[in-house]
Design a protein around this motif. Structure first.
Motif, PDB file in Angstrom:
ATOM      1  N   UNK A  14     -17.012 -17.393  88.658  1.00  0.00           N
ATOM      2  CA  UNK A  14     -18.382 -16.937  88.852  1.00  0.00           C
ATOM      3  C   UNK A  14     -18.628 -16.573  90.319  1.00  0.00           C
ATOM      4  N   UNK A  17     -17.237 -13.276  91.274  1.00  0.00           N
ATOM      5  CA  UNK A  17     -18.090 -12.172  90.818  1.00  0.00           C
ATOM      6  C   UNK A  17     -19.243 -11.972  91.800  1.00  0.00           C
ATOM      7  N   UNK A  18     -19.832 -13.094  92.232  1.00  0.00           N
ATOM      8  CA  UNK A  18     -20.957 -12.993  93.170  1.00  0.00           C
ATOM      9  C   UNK A  18     -20.508 -12.429  94.511  1.00  0.00           C
ATOM     10  N   UNK A  21     -20.357  -8.792  94.178  1.00  0.00           N
ATOM     11  CA  UNK A  21     -21.701  -8.203  94.234  1.00  0.00           C
ATOM     12  C   UNK A  21     -22.231  -8.169  95.662  1.00  0.00           C
ATOM     13  N   UNK A  24     -20.676  -5.354  97.546  1.00  0.00           N
ATOM     14  CA  UNK A  24     -21.256  -4.047  97.196  1.00  0.00           C
ATOM     15  C   UNK A  24     -22.644  -3.878  97.804  1.00  0.00           C
ATOM     16  N   UNK A  53      -9.407 -13.011 100.416  1.00  0.00           N
ATOM     17  CA  UNK A  53      -9.325 -11.551 100.525  1.00  0.00           C
ATOM     18  C   UNK A  53      -8.808 -10.889  99.259  1.00  0.00           C
ATOM     19  N   UNK A  54      -8.013 -11.619  98.468  1.00  0.00           N
ATOM     20  CA  UNK A  54      -7.525 -11.011  97.230  1.00  0.00           C
ATOM     21  C   UNK A  54      -8.678 -10.585  96.339  1.00  0.00           C
ATOM     22  N   UNK A  55      -9.809 -11.254  96.470  1.00  0.00           N
ATOM     23  CA  UNK A  55     -10.925 -10.981  95.566  1.00  0.00           C
ATOM     24  C   UNK A  55     -11.953 -10.035  96.167  1.00  0.00           C
ATOM     25  N   UNK A  57     -13.011  -6.273  97.464  1.00  0.00           N
ATOM     26  CA  UNK A  57     -12.614  -4.898  97.167  1.00  0.00           C
ATOM     27  C   UNK A  57     -11.870  -4.345  98.384  1.00  0.00           C
ATOM     28  N   UNK A  58     -10.582  -4.007  98.224  1.00  0.00           N
ATOM     29  CA  UNK A  58      -9.804  -3.594  99.404  1.00  0.00           C
ATOM     30  C   UNK A  58     -10.338  -2.326 100.068  1.00  0.00           C
TER      31      UNK A  58
ATOM     32  N   UNK B 300      -3.561  -7.770  91.957  1.00  0.00           N
ATOM     33  CA  UNK B 300      -4.001  -9.162  92.123  1.00  0.00           C
ATOM     34  C   UNK B 300      -2.880 -10.138  91.786  1.00  0.00           C
ATOM     35  N   UNK B 303      -0.152 -10.091  94.595  1.00  0.00           N
ATOM     36  CA  UNK B 303      -0.474 -10.680  95.895  1.00  0.00           C
ATOM     37  C   UNK B 303      -0.764 -12.179  95.832  1.00  0.00           C
ATOM     38  N   UNK B 311       1.405  -8.703 104.199  1.00  0.00           N
ATOM     39  CA  UNK B 311       1.174  -7.584 103.291  1.00  0.00           C
ATOM     40  C   UNK B 311      -0.216  -7.024 103.507  1.00  0.00           C
ATOM     41  N   UNK B 315      -6.060   0.877  99.823  1.00  0.00           N
ATOM     42  CA  UNK B 315      -6.722   1.616  98.752  1.00  0.00           C
ATOM     43  C   UNK B 315      -6.882   3.068  99.172  1.00  0.00           C
ATOM     44  N   UNK B 412     -20.596  -7.473  85.135  1.00  0.00           N
ATOM     45  CA  UNK B 412     -19.838  -7.624  86.375  1.00  0.00           C
ATOM     46  C   UNK B 412     -18.835  -6.491  86.586  1.00  0.00           C
TER      47      UNK B 412
END
Lengths: 477, 477
Positions: A14, A17-18, A21, A24, A53-55, A57-58, B300, B303, B311, B315, B412
């Motif tokens: 969860x 996901x936040x 958001x 964004x 950082x994996x989560x 958006x690159x 995902x 990594x 690494x 994008x 999401x």
């Protein structure tokens, strides 16, 4: 325990996901966010950072591994490599080690308290200036939990091997705990707080980090909306007598004298450039002045005998998109000289308090703040050892008119004169007030303004070169 | 003699005006110009270069002192630091030493003829690829005139001291004349010619240089107008059987097996990342595939256990203004990994032959050329030692539709799906043709494509990791 772990997994899902958001939202609202990681561990930190950082958006973040400065970066002011990596509007910058690490590492090695205090001064400036322009900053300090069981077999994880190549950073970091404690206390600003975390279970640590980020962003964002333009800056004292009115514009020099002196001074400058290069002294020469006051011609005479490998002319015009998305001083940092080199600015950061003030591109508050920010920046430069020389080339309105007309009549110079020049000319008084305020607010002992009477081009050029030679020789004595 | 000198002064004045006009014209027409200086002298060259660049508008050119690569640049392919400094549209780049100097210097020191030939291959590629996209290139070689009397007192001019710090570059350059002679002959291309100049009187040399530049630009510009789209490229052979049709999309793997294998492989990858880092082997992993084929999810998993210090996920979306003003491969060069590091591309330079082809952003000629340019670039990378792995994640249209709908229903994930995805979907057949052509034209022995059946996400992820592990292990054997 089994249940706790699976609860954590759900919670993490969860939170991620936040986090997405939030990223964004920051992008939409063009808010930059800097996330800093420091700590006593090495591999554990890498792990925790990776789990953040994996989560992300690159497309919207940059990861900066800041362990040690490159050779090139060592020849700049301390804060330089960090300033350039601060996030632009709507982006997130994740720092794996930051300005704190290197300042403390230096002090741990040298025990040079004065230098550490200089560093902390620069760090405060960096965080403060970015906060004031809307950047969010959050700082994590990770303390490894001794109880923690991690799968950190050296052979598998390359533990400690990334970037280290033999130096004993890890032990040094651990042993510098005394330094760290003091710093964590004194630099825990509301606008750039420290979050100290016991680096235990992987998922739990990830939860704490993400929650802290979400909360900090939420708080900072709501605070900002309430506080807009709450801050007040002292207004500049009205300068009764204008510095410009006192300039004797009738000063002239004959063609003959000019030629003889020019050549000698150019030889002298080549010699001084070499000496400053060998002594690794960087220098910055700023040319500001009325349109058609002769900045270009002055620069041509200055560079005539210089070695191109050691100087660079940095023309300052309208910022491009990338520059606009950063702190307004960012594009100038990029052009600051390496040790031993010279940057000649054809216009400069003073545009903030000249054209941006007169045209209303910067708010009154931003202009007031800019005087302080610029003084701070120039203090930082001179502390590093940079020679900072600033010229205002002064002409009067009738001389400007004569030159505008001359340009319009010369087919080779016509391109030099535009509608904008005529528009600026119509705002002479507003610009004059701005110049007076600028000179009285930013002429400091270490980076003074010199106003050059420039109605006579020859006089102007000789006066400029004389001043530069004097300043260079002063330093070399 | 006195008259000759004053004639030269007048001529120079006129030529400098023309140079200024040329610069403004190139800017207007967005033509990049690269001017290269090589030679046997050192201080004389600096002088001649200064006499050129002082008269260029500093807003439109960059000066590059390219004597030796920085530590950071040594860990990239030979051509890397030059490619990144090539001029963008409408700008002039002046190179003080270039790709030739370092290639010859290396060979002079090592006598490694094979390496020199590799370098020359890369150099041809660099000049050719930039010419084909509209960059003008002119190369000067300055031979010092022994008779020449210059005021080059060492103490005054810092002669030879800039950047040298003890190394004997100057003598080496002089002694490498044999190497130079051969190179000047074999690299004197019409699109990037050498101009050899006896470096005598300062004004005369300046005249020769400016005249050569003006003539080259004039000739290249008029030639270009006559020749537009004269060049023909072989059209790609129509591939009868589509590589994609043969993919078995029914491949699946159970949740249980997936979990067990995934964790093991991620551990293995962490270990391999470490080994490649210690052996200084750079790697590039390219993910291409249909929209919603699972690129993000695959990355995902890849990594999850990696060390973030080694690494980077790159994008690739719409190029920004700065990127658009350079060669289309420039933005990818920027992201190529240092030795020992890994760059994971989420989409890549293959956009040139996919979206740019299908949407018509690139001409048919540019697309045909791109296959060769990309193969050349990847050959350059693998020659440097980079592991290049390329995946096409393949799904069928009905699976894509299912995933699009799933995304639209998930609050999401809704942001992930846009109008553009639906538009692309409607062009499935055109994209399929482009993918087939891409795979048949750019699957080389050293940088092969692997098509991954991805209707089942678990299968796709396992297959990708398996392939990466195999390629890494192959290299480490």
């Amino acid at each position: 325990m089994k249940n706790g772990a699976s609860n954590n997994k759900e919670k993490l899902d969860r939170l991620r996901q936040e986090l997405g958001q939030m990223q964004r939202q920051l992008r939409e609202e063009k808010v930059p966010l800097a996330i800093i990681f420091e700590g006593l561990d090495y591999w554990g930190m890498a792990n925790d950072i990776n789990e953040l950082i994996r989560w992300l958006d690159p497309r919207g973040f940059d990861f900066h591994d800041m362990l040690r400065p490159l050779a090139d970066e060592k020849e700049r002011p301390f804060i330089w490599r960090y300033f350039l990596r601060m996030p632009s509007k709507g982006r997130i910058a994740v720092f794996d080690r930051s300005w704190y690490f290197w300042a403390i590492y230096e002090h741990y090695k040298s025990k040079d308290k004065t230098r550490l205090n200089h560093r902390l001064h620069d760090i405060r400036m960096l965080e403060r200036q970015h906060h004031d322009e809307g950047t969010l900053v959050i700082k994590f300090f990770l303390v490894p939990d001794k109880e923690r069981k991690r799968n950190d077999d050296e052979k598998v994880h390359c533990k400690g091997k990334f970037h280290l190549s033999g130096e004993e950073f890890i032990d040094d970091i651990k042993n510098a705990m005394e330094e760290w404690k003091e710093i964590l206390d004194t630099t825990n600003y509301e606008h750039a707080p420290w979050v100290v975390i016991k680096d235990g279970d992987e998922d739990e640590t990830a939860i704490i980090i993400i929650e802290a980020i979400l909360q900090h962003v939420l708080k900072a964002r709501s605070k900002k909306q309430n506080e807009t333009s709450m801050r007040r800056y002292e207004t500049v004292k009205v300068v009764k007598s204008s510095a410009l009115d006192e300039v004797d514009l009738s000063k002239m020099i004959s063609e003959e004298k000019y030629k003889a002196r020019l050549e000698k001074m150019q030889q002298k400058l080549a010699e001084l450039q070499c000496k400053l290069y060998l002594k690794k002294v960087p220098s910055i020469i700023v040319f500001e002045g009325w349109d058609a006051a002769g900045k270009g011609g002055n620069i041509l005479r200055l560079t005539a005998s210089l070695n191109p490998r050691g100087y660079r002319v940095a023309p300052v015009t309208v910022p491009n998109d990338e520059e606009l998305s950063h702190h307004y001083l960012w594009r100038f940092y990029k052009m600051f000289p390496k040790d031993g080199m010279m940057t000649i600015f054809d216009r400069s950061w003073y545009g903030r308090v000249l054209v941006e003030r007169v045209e209303g591109y910067a708010t009154a508050e931003q202009v007031e703040r800019a005087y302080l920010e610029i003084n701070d920046m120039e203090r930082m430069l001179t502390s590093h050892g940079t020679i900072v020389i600033k010229f205002w080339l002064h002409i009067d309105p009738s001389e400007q008119l004569r030159r505008f007309k001359e340009r319009e009549e010369d087919p080779y110079k016509r391109w030099k004169i535009t509608e904008e020049d005529w528009r600026n000319r119509s705002k002479w008084d507003a610009y004059k007030q701005a110049v007076d305020d600028m000179i009285s607010s930013t002429s400091t002992k270490r980076a003074p303004w010199t106003v050059i009477p420039s109605n006579d081009k020859r006089y102007s050029r000789i006066a400029v070169l004389e001043d530069i030679i004097e300043r260079f020789e002063d330093r070399l004595d």
